[in-house]
Write a protein that holds these residues in place. Structure first.
Motif, PDB file in Angstrom:
ATOM      1  N   THR A  85      42.250  21.091  54.320  1.00 36.93           N
ATOM      2  CA  THR A  85      41.789  21.944  53.207  1.00 36.93           C
ATOM      3  C   THR A  85      42.844  22.373  52.195  1.00 36.93           C
ATOM      4  OG1 THR A  85      42.152  23.909  54.556  1.00 36.93           O
ATOM      5  CG2 THR A  85      39.928  22.991  54.549  1.00 36.93           C
ATOM      6  N   SER A 125      34.633  20.194  46.599  1.00 37.13           N
ATOM      7  CA  SER A 125      35.552  21.184  46.029  1.00 37.13           C
ATOM      8  C   SER A 125      35.645  21.096  44.510  1.00 37.13           C
ATOM      9  CB  SER A 125      36.945  20.945  46.610  1.00 37.13           C
ATOM     10  OG  SER A 125      37.903  21.677  45.888  1.00 37.13           O
ATOM     11  N   TYR A 149      44.523  15.928  47.720  1.00 33.93           N
ATOM     12  CA  TYR A 149      43.348  16.619  48.259  1.00 33.93           C
ATOM     13  C   TYR A 149      42.117  16.383  47.370  1.00 33.93           C
ATOM     14  CZ  TYR A 149      40.198  20.509  49.224  1.00 33.93           C
ATOM     15  OH  TYR A 149      39.082  21.266  49.503  1.00 33.93           O
ATOM     16  N   TYR A 176      32.453  23.698  46.200  1.00 38.58           N
ATOM     17  CA  TYR A 176      32.840  25.107  46.366  1.00 38.58           C
ATOM     18  C   TYR A 176      33.972  25.471  45.413  1.00 38.58           C
ATOM     19  CZ  TYR A 176      30.712  24.751  51.116  1.00 38.58           C
ATOM     20  OH  TYR A 176      29.896  24.556  52.201  1.00 38.58           O
ATOM     21  N   ASN A 178      36.744  28.128  45.384  1.00 36.00           N
ATOM     22  CA  ASN A 178      37.568  29.146  46.065  1.00 36.00           C
ATOM     23  C   ASN A 178      36.792  30.178  46.886  1.00 36.00           C
ATOM     24  OD1 ASN A 178      39.238  28.024  43.708  1.00 36.00           O
ATOM     25  ND2 ASN A 178      40.741  29.024  45.016  1.00 36.00           N
ATOM     26  N   VAL A 192      44.474  32.154  48.916  1.00 35.67           N
ATOM     27  CA  VAL A 192      45.368  33.210  48.422  1.00 35.67           C
ATOM     28  C   VAL A 192      44.907  34.613  48.841  1.00 35.67           C
ATOM     29  CG1 VAL A 192      44.224  33.305  46.137  1.00 35.67           C
ATOM     30  CG2 VAL A 192      46.589  34.057  46.378  1.00 35.67           C
ATOM     31  N   ILE A 207      52.934  37.610  46.303  1.00 37.18           N
ATOM     32  CA  ILE A 207      53.654  36.552  45.577  1.00 37.18           C
ATOM     33  C   ILE A 207      52.666  35.765  44.730  1.00 37.18           C
ATOM     34  CG2 ILE A 207      55.025  34.427  45.813  1.00 37.18           C
ATOM     35  CD1 ILE A 207      56.118  35.619  48.431  1.00 37.18           C
ATOM     36  N   PHE A 209      52.369  32.391  42.374  1.00 32.04           N
ATOM     37  CA  PHE A 209      53.019  31.148  41.936  1.00 32.04           C
ATOM     38  C   PHE A 209      52.653  30.921  40.473  1.00 32.04           C
ATOM     39  CE2 PHE A 209      52.180  30.184  46.573  1.00 32.04           C
ATOM     40  CZ  PHE A 209      53.476  30.477  46.972  1.00 32.04           C
ATOM     41  N   ARG A 216      40.744  31.659  38.832  1.00 31.13           N
ATOM     42  CA  ARG A 216      39.866  31.041  39.824  1.00 31.13           C
ATOM     43  C   ARG A 216      38.537  31.796  39.835  1.00 31.13           C
ATOM     44  NH1 ARG A 216      43.377  27.851  39.725  1.00 31.13           N
ATOM     45  NH2 ARG A 216      44.428  26.726  41.419  1.00 31.13           N
ATOM     46  N   ARG A 275      53.142  26.029  41.786  1.00 30.34           N
ATOM     47  CA  ARG A 275      53.019  25.071  42.896  1.00 30.34           C
ATOM     48  C   ARG A 275      52.582  23.713  42.368  1.00 30.34           C
ATOM     49  NH1 ARG A 275      49.008  27.578  47.406  1.00 30.34           N
ATOM     50  NH2 ARG A 275      47.582  26.451  46.080  1.00 30.34           N
ATOM     51  N   ASP A 278      48.672  22.271  41.656  1.00 32.48           N
ATOM     52  CA  ASP A 278      47.743  23.362  41.333  1.00 32.48           C
ATOM     53  C   ASP A 278      47.074  23.129  39.989  1.00 32.48           C
ATOM     54  OD1 ASP A 278      47.700  25.152  43.378  1.00 32.48           O
ATOM     55  OD2 ASP A 278      49.134  26.560  42.493  1.00 32.48           O
TER      56      ASP A 278
HETATM   57  C1  UD1 Z   1      41.184  26.411  47.384  1.00 32.37           C
HETATM   58  C2  UD1 Z   1      40.999  25.899  48.793  1.00 32.37           C
HETATM   59  C3  UD1 Z   1      40.538  24.471  48.755  1.00 32.37           C
HETATM   60  C4  UD1 Z   1      39.274  24.404  47.934  1.00 32.37           C
HETATM   61  C5  UD1 Z   1      39.530  24.962  46.543  1.00 32.37           C
HETATM   62  C6  UD1 Z   1      38.245  25.033  45.726  1.00 32.37           C
HETATM   63  C7  UD1 Z   1      42.358  26.798  50.603  1.00 32.37           C
HETATM   64  C8  UD1 Z   1      43.657  26.727  51.306  1.00 32.37           C
HETATM   65  N1  UD1 Z   1      42.242  26.001  49.534  1.00 32.37           N
HETATM   66  O1  UD1 Z   1      42.232  25.672  46.722  1.00 32.37           O
HETATM   67  O2  UD1 Z   1      40.281  24.008  50.072  1.00 32.37           O
HETATM   68  O3  UD1 Z   1      38.791  23.086  47.846  1.00 32.37           O
HETATM   69  O4  UD1 Z   1      40.000  26.303  46.659  1.00 32.37           O
HETATM   70  O5  UD1 Z   1      37.238  25.656  46.447  1.00 32.37           O
HETATM   71  O6  UD1 Z   1      41.454  27.516  50.982  1.00 32.37           O
HETATM   72  N2  UD1 Z   1      48.582  31.405  44.967  1.00 32.37           N
HETATM   73  C9  UD1 Z   1      49.520  32.391  44.677  1.00 32.37           C
HETATM   74  N3  UD1 Z   1      50.144  33.004  45.731  1.00 32.37           N
HETATM   75  C10 UD1 Z   1      49.920  32.660  47.036  1.00 32.37           C
HETATM   76  C11 UD1 Z   1      48.980  31.629  47.306  1.00 32.37           C
HETATM   77  C12 UD1 Z   1      48.340  31.023  46.234  1.00 32.37           C
HETATM   78  O7  UD1 Z   1      49.767  32.712  43.520  1.00 32.37           O
HETATM   79  O8  UD1 Z   1      50.530  33.280  47.932  1.00 32.37           O
HETATM   80  C13 UD1 Z   1      47.862  30.797  43.832  1.00 32.37           C
HETATM   81  C14 UD1 Z   1      47.941  29.286  43.762  1.00 32.37           C
HETATM   82  O9  UD1 Z   1      49.134  28.872  43.130  1.00 32.37           O
HETATM   83  C15 UD1 Z   1      46.679  28.978  42.954  1.00 32.37           C
HETATM   84  C16 UD1 Z   1      45.704  30.079  43.376  1.00 32.37           C
HETATM   85  O10 UD1 Z   1      46.482  31.113  43.964  1.00 32.37           O
HETATM   86  O11 UD1 Z   1      46.925  29.094  41.569  1.00 32.37           O
HETATM   87  C17 UD1 Z   1      44.678  29.631  44.380  1.00 32.37           C
HETATM   88  O12 UD1 Z   1      45.357  28.969  45.445  1.00 32.37           O
HETATM   89  P1  UD1 Z   1      44.652  28.719  46.864  1.00 32.37           P
HETATM   90  O13 UD1 Z   1      44.034  29.971  47.371  1.00 32.37           O
HETATM   91  O14 UD1 Z   1      45.621  28.009  47.717  1.00 32.37           O
HETATM   92  O15 UD1 Z   1      43.402  27.810  46.476  1.00 32.37           O
HETATM   93  P2  UD1 Z   1      43.240  26.412  45.710  1.00 32.37           P
HETATM   94  O16 UD1 Z   1      44.492  25.617  45.717  1.00 32.37           O
HETATM   95  O17 UD1 Z   1      42.581  26.719  44.413  1.00 32.37           O
END
Ligand code: UD1
Length: 323
Positions: A85, A125, A149, A176, A178, A192, A207, A209, A216, A275, A278
């Protein structure tokens, strides 16, 4: 078709989405056969289900065809939630992501075809859209994946369509946007919101990124469960549908909202480099699913967050003063 009379199979049953879906299906009276390789999934998520006589759990991997053939007996509907995922992890390990998501899904479709399964509902996704500038994202626009992915999810959608057209399987792909809520793990490769809640509990700064302007369309798990049941009970063969709240929020606003709701504004925010892989903005046009399945999200992001925080405090006996 009512779900209560059905024998359904849930892949990734011990995971965040699979386990929540299973609890709902069992409450509605369905018989649920769950499979999971327990790589990310946790048996703890199935505590309630394992006490239900209408539930069976089988440990195994969707890449094992013979395992699937053995399990797929008299199954009416499959909810396919098992997956690799994480977007950043797929950038580090593209082969593993390909193997689990594409080979696993193809195995599943082949086993379903051999065993005359009626319907498959697939967890796709919003990542498939990539960074095209049009917002909100609607189903017919170009899909330009920017991570391994996203490539795998797009390929699986194509397989769903082809198995519908060529073999007559009833397939539906739910894109889906998020998903968040109870049982999402706080691990470096998780969503996140779960990561930030974990940091708040440990009194650490959040944090971000990038510069915080990424956005989202965070969607609450209960709405995702609702739409899966609608897809099972209604006709949506061959369809690909966006599933979102239909309202985007920037990462910066989300961080501020979480700190405010938990009364922890003093923790503050740290900005780290963006990241790789992203996408910048993700926002769903949900008119198609509203029309076809009469889906209406019940939770705004703030309502979902409050529900999630309340669940978390109760479950882990944490004393957060939720505003
Ligand atoms: C998520 C899902 C993915 C799904 C997609 C769409 C997870 C791990 N990923 O991806 O399976 O297909 O939604 O439904 O559930 N961020 C921060 N700080 C952090 C972590 C993340 O700023 O500590 C940011 C990331 O850089 C990004 C955003 O939050 O811009 C969302 O990241 P994340 O929650 O990992 O989700 P997606 O990569 O969008």
């Amino acid at each position: 078709m009512k779900i209560e009379d059905k024998r359904v199979l849930v892949t990734g049953v011990a995971g965040f989405i699979g386990s929540n879906l299973t609890d709902k299906l069992l409450n509605l009276g369905a018989t649920v056969i769950g499979i999971d390789n327990l790589f990310n999934g946790r048996l703890e998520n199935l505590a309630e289900a394992l006490n239900n006589k209408n539930f069976q759990f089988h440990k195994g991997d969707i890449r094992d065809f013979n395992f699937l053939l053995d399990i797929f007996k008299d199954i009416d509907i499959i909810f396919h939630e098992a997956a690799f995922t994480s977007v950043p992890q797929s950038v580090k390990m593209p082969e593993s992501c390909n193997d689990v998501n594409i080979n696993g899904t193809l195995n599943l479709l082949n086993a379903a075809r051999k065993r005359d399964v009626e319907k498959i509902i697939f967890a796709s996704s919003s990542a498939v859209y990539g960074d095209t500038p049009t917002l909100p994202k609607h189903e017919n626009m170009p899909r330009i994946p920017i991570s391994p992915y996203a490539v795998t999810k797009l390929t699986c959608e194509s397989y769903m369509e082809v198995f519908h057209q060529v073999y007559g399987l009833n397939t539906t792909s739910l894109r889906y946007f998020n998903v968040f809520g109870p049982r999402q793990q706080d691990s470096p490769y998780s969503g996140v919101i779960a990561i930030w809640l974990g940091r708040i509990i440990k009194n650490k700064s959040l944090i971000i990124f990038g510069d915080g302007n990424n956005s989202r369309d965070f969607t609450y798990i209960k709405d995702v469960i609702q739409v899966n049941i609608l897809a099972a009970e209604n006709k949506s063969s061959g369809a690909i549908l966006n599933i979102g709240a239909g309202s985007p929020i920037t990462l910066l606003d989300l961080a501020k909202l979480m700190l405010k709701l938990t009364n922890k504004e003093e923790l503050g925010i740290i900005f780290d480099p963006p990241r790789p892989g992203d996408i910048i903005h993700s926002y769903a046009d949900i008119s198609k699913v509203k029309e076809i399945l009469k889906f209406q999200p019940k939770y705004t992001q703030e309502q979902g967050l409050r529900d999630y925080l309340e669940w978390y405090c109760k479950k882990y006996e944490v004393n957060l003063k939720i505003k």
